[in-house]
Design a protein around this motif. Sequence first.
Motif, mmCIF file in Angstrom:
data_model
loop_
_atom_site.group_PDB
_atom_site.id
_atom_site.type_symbol
_atom_site.label_atom_id
_atom_site.label_comp_id
_atom_site.label_asym_id
_atom_site.label_seq_id
_atom_site.Cartn_x
_atom_site.Cartn_y
_atom_site.Cartn_z
ATOM 1 N N ARG A 159 8.163 5.730 10.192
ATOM 2 C CA ARG A 159 7.163 7.201 10.869
ATOM 3 C C ARG A 159 6.567 6.450 12.544
ATOM 4 O O ARG A 159 6.955 4.899 13.085
ATOM 5 C CB ARG A 159 5.555 6.502 10.769
ATOM 6 C CG ARG A 159 5.888 6.517 9.210
ATOM 7 C CD ARG A 159 6.164 8.509 9.282
ATOM 8 N NE ARG A 159 5.591 9.120 7.526
ATOM 9 C CZ ARG A 159 6.393 9.567 7.341
ATOM 10 N NH1 ARG A 159 6.701 11.562 8.172
ATOM 11 N NH2 ARG A 159 6.313 10.835 5.932
ATOM 12 N N ASN A 194 0.800 8.491 10.382
ATOM 13 C CA ASN A 194 1.237 8.534 9.040
ATOM 14 C C ASN A 194 2.167 9.377 9.019
ATOM 15 O O ASN A 194 2.689 9.369 7.232
ATOM 16 C CB ASN A 194 0.524 8.118 7.775
ATOM 17 C CG ASN A 194 -0.590 6.807 8.273
ATOM 18 O OD1 ASN A 194 -0.149 6.085 8.009
ATOM 19 N ND2 ASN A 194 -1.486 6.874 7.395
ATOM 20 N N TYR A 195 2.316 10.193 9.494
ATOM 21 C CA TYR A 195 2.444 11.736 9.539
ATOM 22 C C TYR A 195 3.518 11.860 10.518
ATOM 23 O O TYR A 195 2.766 11.184 11.450
ATOM 24 C CB TYR A 195 2.268 12.224 9.082
ATOM 25 C CG TYR A 195 1.585 12.076 7.498
ATOM 26 C CD1 TYR A 195 1.616 13.037 6.446
ATOM 27 C CD2 TYR A 195 0.616 11.691 7.353
ATOM 28 C CE1 TYR A 195 1.141 11.938 5.092
ATOM 29 C CE2 TYR A 195 -0.747 11.471 6.545
ATOM 30 C CZ TYR A 195 -0.031 11.663 5.080
ATOM 31 O OH TYR A 195 -0.343 12.031 3.876
ATOM 32 N N ASP A 200 -3.477 12.452 8.012
ATOM 33 C CA ASP A 200 -3.879 11.503 9.111
ATOM 34 C C ASP A 200 -5.333 12.898 10.369
ATOM 35 O O ASP A 200 -4.654 14.055 10.130
ATOM 36 C CB ASP A 200 -2.936 11.270 9.886
ATOM 37 C CG ASP A 200 -2.451 10.303 10.046
ATOM 38 O OD1 ASP A 200 -2.775 10.043 8.893
ATOM 39 O OD2 ASP A 200 -1.588 10.021 9.957
#
Length: 197
Positions: free
Chosen positions: A30, A36-37, A91
Amino acid sequence: MLEEKFACRLLTEVAYFQDWCKKAGHQIVRPNSMNNYGAILDHFGFKTALSDLVSSVIQPLANRLFRPEFAKKYGLDSHHGFLVEYEPGKDTNLDFHRDDSEITLNLCLGRQFQGGDLYFGGVRCSNCREVPPYSYEEKYVQHEPGVALLHLGAHRHAATSIKKGIRRNLILWCNSSGFRKNKSTKKDCPVWCGARS
């Protein structure tokens, strides 16, 4: 700054890379500790293109827009390029922070979305990062696909919650080893820090 056709091709390539990693059992690194994305673009073939973007576009712009010590005096000599994704259920926002860069390019690749504006709250040195913003330092900027923002890494900011759709951004943290070396030898609050106002 960017044609919609190119943005779509870039997003398609990133999606292909992420799908391939998932099927092959490879873990995607990441982009940073706050997202997180997304994906680090240097990890799949974009390092040279992003280096060229820094030297041919960002460096000349930074030389004209910002104080010399951030880019012109020492030069931007490295980068960290990544893609971030925001959507409901994943997110949705980004907390107030400073970037780990001297200069940041934030390019909205879009698609369709509502919300997710950027909030800016003053430039601060690392010693003054917790000093609250003055009211005149607070600004909101609405993202628009294909449009980029160029700002100091020390310009604290956050992303408000996305309400609908998906927003993807290409982020390019541009660093200067000369600036960092010089900064590490000085303990006083620099003249560019907004907390001095």
